[in-house]
Scaffold this motif. Structure first.
Motif, short mmCIF file in Angstrom:
data_model
loop_
_atom_site.label_atom_id
_atom_site.label_comp_id
_atom_site.label_asym_id
_atom_site.label_seq_id
_atom_site.Cartn_x
_atom_site.Cartn_y
_atom_site.Cartn_z
N ALA A 183 0.84 -1.19 0.00
CA ALA A 183 0.00 0.00 0.00
C ALA A 183 0.88 1.24 0.00
N VAL A 184 0.47 2.24 -0.74
CA VAL A 184 1.28 3.43 -0.96
C VAL A 184 1.70 4.09 0.35
N GLN A 185 0.78 4.23 1.28
CA GLN A 185 1.08 4.94 2.53
C GLN A 185 1.71 4.06 3.60
N ASP A 186 1.90 2.79 3.28
CA ASP A 186 2.47 1.87 4.27
C ASP A 186 4.00 1.89 4.17
N GLU A 187 4.57 3.04 4.52
CA GLU A 187 6.02 3.20 4.41
C GLU A 187 6.76 2.35 5.44
N TRP A 188 6.12 2.01 6.54
CA TRP A 188 6.73 1.16 7.57
C TRP A 188 7.05 -0.22 6.99
N ALA A 189 6.13 -0.75 6.15
CA ALA A 189 6.37 -2.03 5.49
C ALA A 189 7.34 -1.89 4.33
N ASP A 190 7.35 -0.72 3.67
CA ASP A 190 8.25 -0.40 2.56
C ASP A 190 7.91 -1.17 1.29
N PRO A 191 6.93 -0.67 0.50
CA PRO A 191 6.55 -1.34 -0.73
C PRO A 191 7.71 -1.61 -1.68
N ALA A 192 8.65 -0.68 -1.80
CA ALA A 192 9.77 -0.88 -2.73
C ALA A 192 10.58 -2.11 -2.36
N SER A 193 10.78 -2.33 -1.06
CA SER A 193 11.54 -3.50 -0.62
C SER A 193 10.74 -4.78 -0.79
N GLU A 194 9.42 -4.71 -0.67
CA GLU A 194 8.59 -5.89 -0.91
C GLU A 194 8.65 -6.28 -2.38
N PHE A 195 8.55 -5.29 -3.26
CA PHE A 195 8.62 -5.59 -4.69
C PHE A 195 10.01 -6.09 -5.08
N ALA A 196 11.05 -5.49 -4.50
CA ALA A 196 12.42 -5.89 -4.82
C ALA A 196 12.68 -7.34 -4.44
N ALA A 197 12.08 -7.81 -3.34
CA ALA A 197 12.27 -9.21 -2.95
C ALA A 197 11.72 -10.17 -4.00
N LEU A 198 10.57 -9.82 -4.58
CA LEU A 198 10.05 -10.64 -5.67
C LEU A 198 11.02 -10.69 -6.84
N ALA A 199 11.54 -9.53 -7.21
CA ALA A 199 12.48 -9.47 -8.34
C ALA A 199 13.71 -10.31 -8.06
N GLU A 200 14.19 -10.28 -6.82
CA GLU A 200 15.42 -11.00 -6.48
C GLU A 200 15.18 -12.50 -6.34
N ALA A 201 13.92 -12.91 -6.15
CA ALA A 201 13.59 -14.34 -6.11
C ALA A 201 13.37 -14.92 -7.50
N ALA A 202 13.21 -14.05 -8.49
CA ALA A 202 12.85 -14.49 -9.84
C ALA A 202 13.83 -15.48 -10.47
N PRO A 203 15.15 -15.38 -10.22
CA PRO A 203 16.05 -16.37 -10.84
C PRO A 203 15.71 -17.81 -10.51
N VAL A 204 15.17 -18.06 -9.32
CA VAL A 204 14.80 -19.43 -8.97
C VAL A 204 13.56 -19.85 -9.74
N TYR A 205 12.62 -18.92 -9.95
CA TYR A 205 11.46 -19.24 -10.77
C TYR A 205 11.88 -19.49 -12.21
N ARG A 206 12.84 -18.71 -12.71
CA ARG A 206 13.33 -18.94 -14.07
C ARG A 206 14.01 -20.31 -14.18
N LEU A 207 14.72 -20.70 -13.13
CA LEU A 207 15.35 -22.01 -13.11
C LEU A 207 14.31 -23.11 -13.30
N HIS A 208 13.11 -22.88 -12.76
CA HIS A 208 12.02 -23.85 -12.89
C HIS A 208 11.22 -23.67 -14.18
N GLY A 209 11.59 -22.70 -15.01
CA GLY A 209 10.92 -22.50 -16.29
C GLY A 209 9.81 -21.47 -16.29
N TYR A 210 9.75 -20.63 -15.25
CA TYR A 210 8.72 -19.60 -15.16
C TYR A 210 9.36 -18.21 -15.14
N LYS A 211 8.74 -17.27 -15.83
CA LYS A 211 9.33 -15.94 -15.99
C LYS A 211 9.13 -15.04 -14.79
N GLY A 212 8.27 -15.42 -13.86
CA GLY A 212 7.98 -14.51 -12.75
C GLY A 212 7.35 -13.24 -13.28
#
Length: 374
Positions: A298-327
């Motif tokens: 959520a935009v105003q949820d700076e305590w959770a930090d949306p940018a860091s939540e999204f970045a974690a997905l991006a950084e996990a993507a290589p494992v999904y690609r290893l399994h044949g999925y683009k993430g």
């Protein structure tokens, strides 16, 4: 909010490099060595080590009420009972199964962290925090459990709840003993034990979902239990979906100071030392592969930090690609109300603050409809 520009500076552990320094190049190497290694690191340094899986004593007691929700659903109230050396306990599961259509049905298991008033079995008090009616109308069974059935959300030395039932420590608890998030995740897995036996449900199409501390719990439960086909983490922030390194808002020290009972004793040693932690949260998300994962912010949820939540997905993507999925396939950080549905990965940023809303639930189900559960 702009796309996170700190990812390159975070110096994250390489999710595809083993502790021995060897690169992980195949799914067999991932499943055989790196994934178990990552789960063991999280047990040791973050969530703690659960001393018991499914108890041999576990039984289900179910009360079934047809014709609920004005005839749209069958209600099932399940008590999951168990016992250990410290006594007996139970976790209550509330389930609504669609009356219309043809089963077995996929289901969303919601890990409720706001008390039993949010899951009224009579549906007199209907909340969008758990909109069971909407879930049923979309063709899903709606299940919920109150996390505090398993362990009270208080810092009382881990003497109550399932800790008091199953712990067998003499003297001081070990630094890697399971803490509260791990106890809640254990309860989610016991709920899955029941859901997997219900003939009205499709055991291969069960999602686990949670908000805030419930979202942290959903990620850990989903990492440990591969029976969950989809894991949904809403605004889980620190030690949930958000990367710890370079995180804005709530840090490891802040969460340990405020909620010292959530994580194990070792985790406190990383207060102000995120860079020394041998894991980060992208590794937890990666442990879900190749199953589906959805993260919401959520935009105003700076305590959770949306940018860091999204970045974690991006950084996990290589494992999904290893399994044949683009993430999410390199998608940029989205504008509010512009959900991203990729292969086995989804994300949205919602306007507003820290909450779980009808908008969030509708996007979770849209993602499930798009292939995660149907």
């Amino acid at each position: 909010m702009e796309k996170d520009d700190m990812t390159d500076e975070r110096r994250l552990p390489d999710v595809l490099k083993g502790a021995n320094g060897n690169a992980i190049k195949t799914v067999e190497e991932w499943r055989g060595s790196r994934r178990p290694e990552i789960l063991e690191l999280f047990r040791t340094y973050v969530y703690g080590r659960e001393p018991v899986g499914r108890p041999a004593s576990q039984v289900f007691e179910t009360v079934i009420t047809p014709g609920t929700m004005n005839g749209a659903a069958v209600r099932k109230q399940v008590e999951i009972r168990f016992e250990g050396q410290g006594g007996t306990g139970k976790v209550r599961l509330l389930l609504f199964v669609p009356s219309e259509g043809k089963g077995p049905y996929p289901a969303f298991l919601f890990l409720n962290n706001r008390g039993v008033t949010e899951m009224d079995p009579e549906r007199r008090d209907i909340s969008m925090f758990w909109p069971a009616e909407r879930i049923v109308a979309r063709g899903y069974a709606a299940a919920a459990l109150d996390l505090e059935d398993a362990d009270p959300d208080v810092d009382e030395g881990h003497r109550n709840g399932v800790h008091g039932i199953f712990d067998e420590y003499d003297g001081e608890r070990p630094k890697d003993a399971w803490a509260t998030i791990a106890a809640w995740a254990w309860a989610a897995r016991r709920a899955m034990d029941y859901l997997a036996t219900d003939p009205d449900l499709d055991a291969g199409r069960i999602a686990v979902a949670g908000h805030s501390r419930g979202g942290k719990t959903a990620l850990w439960a989903g990492a440990l239990d591969e029976r969950f086909a989809l894991v949904v983490s809403n605004e889980s922030g620190s030690t949930g979906a958000a990367l710890s390194r370079g995180k804005r808002g709530e840090t490891i020290q802040a969460i340990n100071d405020r909620f010292p009972h959530w994580f194990n004793g070792h985790y406190k040693s990383f207060n102000g030392r995120e860079e020394a932690l041998p894991v980060d949260q992208h590794m937890l998300i990666a442990a879900l592969a190749p199953r589906s994962v959805y993260v919401a912010s959520a935009v105003q949820d700076e305590w959770a930090d949306p940018a860091s939540e999204f970045a974690a997905l991006a950084e996990a993507a290589p494992v999904y690609r290893l399994h044949g999925y683009k993430g999410l396939a390199g998608a940029p950080f989205p504008a509010p109300e512009s959900p991203l549905f990729g292969e086995r990965m989804g994300y949205h940023l919602r306007s507003g603050g820290h909450d779980l809303t009808a908008y969030d639930w509708e996007r979770f189900m849209d993602f499930a409809d798009a292939g995660a559960l149907k």
